[in-house]
Design an enzyme around this catalytic site. Structure first.
Site, short mmCIF file in Angstrom:
data_model
loop_
_atom_site.label_atom_id
_atom_site.label_comp_id
_atom_site.label_asym_id
_atom_site.label_seq_id
_atom_site.Cartn_x
_atom_site.Cartn_y
_atom_site.Cartn_z
N ASP A 156 -7.71 -6.87 10.86
CA ASP A 156 -9.04 -6.45 10.92
C ASP A 156 -10.10 -7.69 10.91
O ASP A 156 -11.20 -7.52 11.55
CB ASP A 156 -9.35 -5.46 9.83
CG ASP A 156 -9.19 -6.28 8.29
OD1 ASP A 156 -8.41 -7.24 8.30
OD2 ASP A 156 -9.64 -5.37 7.31
N LYS A 201 0.90 -1.18 0.09
CA LYS A 201 -0.15 -0.10 -0.15
C LYS A 201 0.96 1.20 0.14
O LYS A 201 0.50 2.29 0.81
CB LYS A 201 -0.98 0.03 1.03
CG LYS A 201 -1.66 -1.32 1.33
CD LYS A 201 -2.66 -1.34 2.66
CE LYS A 201 -3.17 -2.62 3.08
NZ LYS A 201 -3.81 -2.62 4.11
#
Length: 498
Positions: free
Chosen positions: A230, A195
């Site tokens: 997550d 990312k």
């Protein structure tokens, strides 16, 4: 005079015939083009087919790969990572807990005051902080100092309704959404940055250690109680609200699943068996692949041109990052081979990832009689104007084919997990409930996708079993979920229990 009239009449008739022939030719050409576009759509529909028999094969393949991944490291395309989370929240947790959610160019700091069984989440606050671009490629020291400073600033604003017990350290759940080799509940070495981050000196280091050192440098007295992702946070949130939660699935830009495994069913686990007898497994299911997956030439081209060819095949056909792009690729072929949008291919249609899944969803959900949302999206995003209703209907049909395949395969994946846990059948009338916690923008906002996924789970399980399986939305796993895991892995738990 008569001859002139006859000649003029003959010329006129010839012109009319020529014009008529041109119209007929154009019609035939246009009919031929339309037939070609429809043929491309039908071929796509056939190749994306997910009859129930095929879905059962996919579910079985998922179960087989789960077994293989638990047996040995590298034994399967599914990593089946041991999370070291052996205590999920019960709902009895009390006190003030923090979370740090680092997963991209922004990070969040969050606090919750938990009030036990009665009070539940009494109060929560969060703040979002953006990371200056130079820190994403600087040094580890600089990045973690910046994060620790933001955390300290947030702690300093603790107001009414938030109170840490006297003599206790504040505790934090750290959601770190980058590839990590976890070594304990609160330690893990960074495998690689993704990312847009590229900080060489963090690779191979324990990210909890880096954060802890940065907090110590500025005198912030806080302990990282849990390092999670997550998906595991979503499972923790699901379990906090419902004791029957056994798995979590994220369907958003990317996709993943985690579930609660019996510790003795993990051959590759060589440590002491946890007291709870359970261990949460992070499947990394986006990397699942099987010969039973219905793949098309568009999927193969997308994969070849991607940053990670041969990897994340399941993710590339079911997740939000890719669904809109698959639709674009099919439309592009229609434009090239069937002149679907006129004599030239619209330049914007050639740009990869220009058509995002939210655009696709908006077109798929268009209920206006003239499909004006479809027309508007094609005009605004791809600069294609003057589309007929017939063309718009075909675009909606294409969205339906791509979304349906993704939704039905997601359902097969969920059933694969239930099979692994022996929860795909009802034994001797006992009706144990199985709750699957779901989160992610695709699940939450693409209504036709989530409705299709849920009805497919029912179809695969049959009426009796599907009554025992519940799919629940579990919000903010990376925030609240991480804080709850800090609570369920608090250093003060044993003090409270004794």
């Amino acid at each position: 005079m008569g001859k002139v009239t006859v000649a003029a009449t003959v010329v006129c008739a010839a012109a009319v015939c020529a014009a008529a022939a041109l119209v007929v030719r154009r019609r035939m050409k246009s009919t031929g083009r339309w037939a070609r576009a429809v043929a491309i759509l039908k071929e796509m529909e056939e190749k994306c087919g997910t009859p129930i028999g095929k879905l059962r094969q996919v579910a079985d393949a998922m179960t087989v790969e789960m077994h293989a991944g638990l047996a040995s490291e590298g034994g399967s395309k599914l990593k089946m990572l041991i999370s070291y989370v052996d205590n999920l929240p019960t709902g009895d947790e009390k006190g003030l807990f923090y979370a740090l959610d680092l997963g991209g160019t922004n990070f969040r700091v969050l606090r919750v005051q938990l009030g036990g069984r009665e009070g539940r989440v009494v109060k929560q606050e969060f703040e979002e902080v953006s990371i200056p671009p130079h820190l994403m490629t600087g040094s580890s020291h600089e990045l973690f100092d910046y994060i620790a400073a933001a955390l300290a600033k947030f702690v300093a604003t603790e107001g009414e309704g938030f109170h840490v017990s006297p003599g206790r350290q504040r505790e934090l759940g750290f959601t770190f959404s980058f590839p990590v080799r976890q070594t304990s509940i609160a330690s893990g070495d960074l495998i690689k940055w993704t990312k847009g981050f590229s900080i060489e000196d963090t690779v191979g280091e324990d990210v909890v250690g880096e954060l802890t050192k940065a907090m110590e440098r500025i005198g912030l007295d806080m302990r990282v109680a849990a390092l999670v992702n997550d998906t595991i946070g979503t499972l923790a949130g699901g379990r906090y609200h419902n004791k029957d939660a056994i798995a979590a699935v994220i369907l958003g830009t990317g996709t993943n699943a985690a579930y609660v495994e019996r510790a003795h069913a993990i051959p590759k686990w060589h440590g002491l068996l946890p007291k709870s007898g359970e261990m949460v497994i992070n499947m990394e299911w986006g990397n699942f692949r099987s010969s039973h997956l219905p793949l098309t030439e568009y999927d193969e081209a997308l994969d070849t041109e991607s940053l990670n060819p041969g990897e994340q095949i399941f993710e590339k056909i079911i997740s939000g990052m890719y669904l809109g792009e698959i639709v674009r690729r099919v439309l592009c072929r229609m434009a090239e081979e069937a002149n679907f949008f006129g004599d030239t291919v619209p330049p914007k249609l050639k740009i990869p990832f220009i058509l995002r899944t939210p655009h696709m969803s908006a077109m798929h959900h268009d209920t206006s009689p003239d499909l004006r949302v479809v027309g508007k999206k094609l005009k605004d995003i791809l600069e294609i104007s003057n589309t007929s209703l017939k063309m718009r209907k075909l675009v909606v049909e294409l969205c339906d084919i791509v979304a349906t395949r993704g939704a039905r395969l997601s359902a097969a994946g969920i059933v694969g997990i239930l099979k692994k846990l022996g929860r795909d059948t009802v034994r001797d009338g006992e009706k144990q409930k199985s709750v699957i916690a779901l989160d992610g923008g695709l699940f939450e906002h693409y209504t036709k996708f989530s409705a299709c996924m849920q009805s497919t789970v029912k179809e695969l399980l049959g009426e009796e079993v599907s009554e025992t399986v519940v799919i629940e939305h579990s919000n903010d796993g990376s925030g609240i979920g991480a804080a709850l895991l800090a609570a369920s892995h608090s250093q003060y738990l044993e003090v409270e229990e004794s």
